[in-house]
Design a protein around this motif. Structure first.
Motif, PDB file in Angstrom:
ATOM      1  N   UNK A  64     -12.574 -26.358   8.732  1.00 49.22           N
ATOM      2  CA  UNK A  64     -13.833 -25.603   8.881  1.00 49.22           C
ATOM      3  C   UNK A  64     -14.064 -24.588   7.771  1.00 49.22           C
ATOM      4  N   UNK A  65     -13.163 -24.553   6.807  1.00 48.86           N
ATOM      5  CA  UNK A  65     -13.315 -23.525   5.769  1.00 48.86           C
ATOM      6  C   UNK A  65     -14.618 -23.673   4.997  1.00 48.86           C
ATOM      7  N   UNK A  66     -15.152 -22.548   4.535  1.00 44.33           N
ATOM      8  CA  UNK A  66     -16.318 -22.610   3.638  1.00 44.33           C
ATOM      9  C   UNK A  66     -15.893 -23.393   2.391  1.00 44.33           C
ATOM     10  N   UNK A  67     -16.686 -24.399   1.972  1.00 43.00           N
ATOM     11  CA  UNK A  67     -16.252 -25.281   0.873  1.00 43.00           C
ATOM     12  C   UNK A  67     -15.892 -24.538  -0.410  1.00 43.00           C
ATOM     13  N   UNK A  68     -16.678 -23.522  -0.763  1.00 40.91           N
ATOM     14  CA  UNK A  68     -16.398 -22.814  -2.031  1.00 40.91           C
ATOM     15  C   UNK A  68     -15.104 -21.992  -1.919  1.00 40.91           C
ATOM     16  N   UNK A  69     -14.866 -21.424  -0.730  1.00 42.03           N
ATOM     17  CA  UNK A  69     -13.624 -20.657  -0.537  1.00 42.03           C
ATOM     18  C   UNK A  69     -12.434 -21.596  -0.679  1.00 42.03           C
ATOM     19  N   UNK A  70     -12.580 -22.800  -0.071  1.00 44.12           N
ATOM     20  CA  UNK A  70     -11.495 -23.780  -0.185  1.00 44.12           C
ATOM     21  C   UNK A  70     -11.256 -24.144  -1.663  1.00 44.12           C
ATOM     22  N   UNK A  71     -12.351 -24.422  -2.370  1.00 40.69           N
ATOM     23  CA  UNK A  71     -12.235 -24.843  -3.766  1.00 40.69           C
ATOM     24  C   UNK A  71     -11.522 -23.760  -4.599  1.00 40.69           C
ATOM     25  N   UNK A  72     -11.929 -22.500  -4.377  1.00 42.05           N
ATOM     26  CA  UNK A  72     -11.346 -21.408  -5.183  1.00 42.05           C
ATOM     27  C   UNK A  72      -9.880 -21.179  -4.826  1.00 42.05           C
TER      28      UNK A  72
END
Ligand code: BEZ
Ligand code: FE
Length: 288
Positions: free
Chosen positions: A20-28
């Motif tokens: 469920x993580x925010x995609x950009x937070x996951x990417x970073x």
């Protein structure tokens, strides 16, 4: 995962993150951890070295205050602040450059042609230019927020002899997009080097100097706000700015002129009896 190894730990880290993580937070976070782990592997980071890195961060936190932003300074001297600026600078506009910690919001209005030098010593500098769009047309009513050091190399917030807004001014240009002001020639100065960041500079055999500069934040409706600085071409630190803020198009030239060449229409016109420096620097803003 109970069998965590030095080879799979990066993937294990990723597998622990929620779907469920925010995609950009996951990417970073994935990118940050991948690079940290790769760095530790590649350099075979020892416990002592890891501990020194943690001590550096603890030292930054210990010294951090409203007036001392050691983490930002670390980012500045490591080139990260400038890299982020350059990644997001519009190539069609004047280059952006570091904001630094000495901007004071709420500067008093400075009329076009106004004076910031007042009774401070040093050569008079007349700075002017036109704020333009990328087609070269002047941008009416643009706003330019200006700040710089006094001739002693100190910003107002560092110097008990200056008031809060000395060498700060907020100018709204007219229909012709032209800004103009007189000031004292800014001086080169050192970034704070008595803390953990200074220790890094020392370890690298680096100095803490920045070339002298004028800071501008330029805003206009419908355009991207530009945070930048301009530097004289003859500054001794131009090619070794400790925070990597210099760009080719931000280098300007002071031209020395005789007192009788001082133009009309400035707040101090008619009062100038000495040679003065003159610079013309146009600023280009990109559309929003
Ligand atoms: C400045 O230009 O004011 C500045 C930028 C980065 C670090 C310290 C000062
Ligand atoms: Fe500065």
């Amino acid at each position: 995962m109970r069998n965590v190894t030095k080879d799979n730990i990066t993937d294990v880290f990723k597998s622990y993150m929620s779907a469920d993580m925010a995609p950009r937070t996951r990417e970073l976070l994935e990118g940050l951890v991948e690079h940290m782990h790769a760095f530790a592997r590649e350099k075979n980071l020892t416990h002592d070295e890891w501990r020194q890195g943690i001590a550096f961060l603890e030292g930054c936190a210990a010294i951090e205050s409203e007036d001392r932003h050691e983490f930002v300074l670390a980012s500045d001297v490591l080139g990260l602040s400038s890299l982020v600026d350059m990644l997001h600078s519009d190539p069609a506009s004047t280059s952006s450059s570091v904001l630094g910690p000495f901007h004071v919001s709420g500067a008093p209005p400075l009329a076009v042609g106004g004076d910031m030098k007042r009774d401070f010593g040093g050569p008079i500098l007349l700075a002017e230019g036109v704020i333009r769009d990328t087609d070269g047309n002047p941008i009416p009513n643009a706003e330019i927020d200006i700040w710089q050091t006094a001739p002693n190399g100190l910003y107002a917030s560092q110097d008990d002899d200056q008031d809060t807004f000395s060498f700060h001014g907020l100018m709204t240009v007219g229909e012709d997009g032209r800004y103009a002001f007189t000031t004292a020639k800014p001086a080169e100065y050192t970034v704070p080097s008595d803390g953990p960041v200074g220790a890094i500079l020392n370890a690298c055999g680096r100095h803490p100097w920045r070339p002298s500069h004028l800071h501008y934040i330029v805003k206009a409706e419908g355009f991207r706000t530009l945070v930048t600085e301009v530097f004289p071409e003859d500054d001794p630190y131009l090619d070794q700015d400790t925070v990597f803020g210099v760009r080719n198009d931000l280098v300007m030239r002071y031209v020395e002129k005789a007192a009788d060449e001082f133009p009309d229409g400035m707040a101090i016109s008619g009062k100038v009896q000495e040679r003065f420096l003159h610079v013309n620097f146009d600023v280009t803003l990109a559309k929003d």
